[in-house]
Design a protein around this motif. Structure first.
Motif, PDB file in Angstrom:
ATOM      1  N   THR A  36       0.784  -1.116   0.162  1.00  0.00           N
ATOM      2  CA  THR A  36      -0.017  -0.193  -0.074  1.00  0.00           C
ATOM      3  C   THR A  36       0.833   1.137   0.107  1.00  0.00           C
ATOM      4  OG1 THR A  36      -0.144   0.219   2.529  1.00  0.00           O
ATOM      5  CG2 THR A  36      -1.733  -1.194   1.299  1.00  0.00           C
ATOM      6  N   ASP A  37       0.345   2.322  -0.414  1.00  0.00           N
ATOM      7  CA  ASP A  37       0.963   3.413  -0.238  1.00  0.00           C
ATOM      8  C   ASP A  37       1.551   3.748   1.182  1.00  0.00           C
ATOM      9  OD1 ASP A  37       0.517   3.935  -2.828  1.00  0.00           O
ATOM     10  OD2 ASP A  37      -1.264   5.446  -2.647  1.00  0.00           O
ATOM     11  N   GLU A  38       0.696   3.695   2.120  1.00  0.00           N
ATOM     12  CA  GLU A  38       1.195   3.748   3.568  1.00  0.00           C
ATOM     13  C   GLU A  38       2.522   2.877   3.808  1.00  0.00           C
ATOM     14  OE1 GLU A  38      -1.793   3.246   2.706  1.00  0.00           O
ATOM     15  OE2 GLU A  38      -2.681   5.201   3.053  1.00  0.00           O
ATOM     16  N   GLU A  39       2.537   1.643   3.271  1.00  0.00           N
ATOM     17  CA  GLU A  39       3.600   0.647   3.580  1.00  0.00           C
ATOM     18  C   GLU A  39       4.527   1.191   2.679  1.00  0.00           C
ATOM     19  OE1 GLU A  39       1.052  -3.449   4.424  1.00  0.00           O
ATOM     20  OE2 GLU A  39       1.487  -2.672   2.424  1.00  0.00           O
ATOM     21  N   ALA A  48       5.601   3.990   1.942  1.00  0.00           N
ATOM     22  CA  ALA A  48       6.172   5.395   2.805  1.00  0.00           C
ATOM     23  C   ALA A  48       7.018   4.760   4.086  1.00  0.00           C
ATOM     24  CB  ALA A  48       5.084   6.350   3.394  1.00  0.00           C
ATOM     25  N   GLU A  49       6.560   3.725   4.507  1.00  0.00           N
ATOM     26  CA  GLU A  49       7.454   3.149   5.721  1.00  0.00           C
ATOM     27  C   GLU A  49       8.727   2.706   5.267  1.00  0.00           C
ATOM     28  OE1 GLU A  49       4.329   1.816   9.247  1.00  0.00           O
ATOM     29  OE2 GLU A  49       4.332   0.477   7.486  1.00  0.00           O
ATOM     30  N   ARG A  61      10.332   3.499   2.736  1.00  0.00           N
ATOM     31  CA  ARG A  61      11.333   4.659   2.057  1.00  0.00           C
ATOM     32  C   ARG A  61      12.026   5.194   3.354  1.00  0.00           C
ATOM     33  NH1 ARG A  61       6.667   6.791  -0.231  1.00  0.00           N
ATOM     34  NH2 ARG A  61       6.296   6.270  -2.618  1.00  0.00           N
ATOM     35  N   GLN A  62      10.949   5.388   4.669  1.00  0.00           N
ATOM     36  CA  GLN A  62      11.731   5.820   5.935  1.00  0.00           C
ATOM     37  C   GLN A  62      12.663   5.079   6.391  1.00  0.00           C
ATOM     38  OE1 GLN A  62      10.970   8.912   7.504  1.00  0.00           O
ATOM     39  NE2 GLN A  62      12.757   8.263   8.599  1.00  0.00           N
ATOM     40  N   ALA A  79       4.558  -6.618   3.857  1.00  0.00           N
ATOM     41  CA  ALA A  79       3.612  -6.006   2.806  1.00  0.00           C
ATOM     42  C   ALA A  79       3.054  -7.215   1.982  1.00  0.00           C
ATOM     43  CB  ALA A  79       4.427  -5.099   1.966  1.00  0.00           C
ATOM     44  N   GLU A 129       8.414   0.811  -5.728  1.00  0.00           N
ATOM     45  CA  GLU A 129       7.672   2.039  -6.002  1.00  0.00           C
ATOM     46  C   GLU A 129       6.801   1.747  -7.470  1.00  0.00           C
ATOM     47  OE1 GLU A 129       9.781   5.411  -3.692  1.00  0.00           O
ATOM     48  OE2 GLU A 129      10.801   4.797  -5.476  1.00  0.00           O
TER      49      GLU A 129
END
Length: 255
Positions: A118-121, A123-124, A126-127, A156, A206
């Motif tokens: 997901t987009d939220e995952e 982002a994690e 990337r962090q 994921a 991505e």
């Protein structure tokens, strides 16, 4: 990059464990008395018909058990006061076996994650990569961000079995005394988690490109195997470098 991990004929138990046990028996039998140097890694690999990484793991196990001392740039020497047996706690799954399993499971996990993340995952992940950059700049390197990066990808997949296997492989990596000793040598050699390889995995995720994510993960973990091999040879390489520098200094004096 092709790295051979397991070509031995010894059977029963972990391969490097069998080699370590037989080497310990040979030492206790007097073939290599206290203070003597063991044959070169290549010779031991030929004797036991196993790969050099397996011999390297066996030597680390013997070092932890007090049978031998690894002297940088000199070789492996038998210690005074031989032990009777190897402690069972010393003999655990070796790092090369763990990495071979990680190539199989985490490669497939990355491909599946690329389809389900997901987009939220995302982002994690990337962090986690950003945290890895920061972590690489610190001392000592704890590699928590590296582990988090890989486990976020496993989670994921939304597959509990995959998550469990990947988690277990990381637990083995962190708890095995032999693995810990080799990882210590990696850090002493100045090796750190490779950001560019993790970035290639991130880019494939991505773009939701499963095959590319799988290939990038497998390439990264294969290079980690080579990193471990290089680091455990670093002491001998450094000694060779010192000899070359000494020769150059002598040449300069003559000139």
């Amino acid at each position: 990059m092709n790295v051979s991990i397991d070509t031995g004929r010894l059977t029963g138990g972990r391969l490097y464990q069998r080699v370590a046990e037989q080497l310990a028996a040979v030492i206790n039998g007097g073939e290599y008395p206290p203070g003597s140097r063991l044959p070169a890694e290549r010779k031991l690999a030929e004797r036991f018909e196993v790969s050099r990484p397996t011999v390297r793991e066996a030597i680390i196990a013997l070092e932890l058990a007090g049978f031998v001392e690894v002297r940088g740039g000199s070789g492996v020497y038998v210690c005074d006061g031989n032990k009777d047996t190897l402690a069972s706690s010393t003999l655990d799954v070796g790092p090369f076996d763990i990495l071979e399993a990680r190539i199989l499971f985490e490669g497939e996990a990355a491909e599946l994650a690329a389809k389900k993340i997901t987009d939220e995952e995302m982002a994690e992940v990337r962090q986690a990569l950003s945290d890895m950059v920061t972590e690489n700049e610190g001392e000592p390197i704890c590699e928590k961000a590296d582990e988090n990066f890989h486990m976020l990808i496993a989670r994921a997949t939304k597959n509990d079995a995959i998550i469990s296997v990947c988690s277990h492989l990381w637990a083995l990596r962190n708890s095995s005394p032999v693995s810990a000793r080799i990882l210590e040598k990696v850090r002493q050699a100045g090796s750190k988690p490779r950001i560019e390889e993790h970035h290639a995995i991130l880019e494939a995720l991505e773009t939701r490109n499963g095959p590319a994510a799988r290939a990038a993960m497998r390439e990264h973990l294969t290079r980690v195997i080579q990193q471990l091999l290089d680091a455990t040879e670093a002491e001998a390489v450094e000694e060779a470098r010192r000899k070359v520098m000494h020769s150059r200094e002598r040449f300069n004096l003559i000139d």
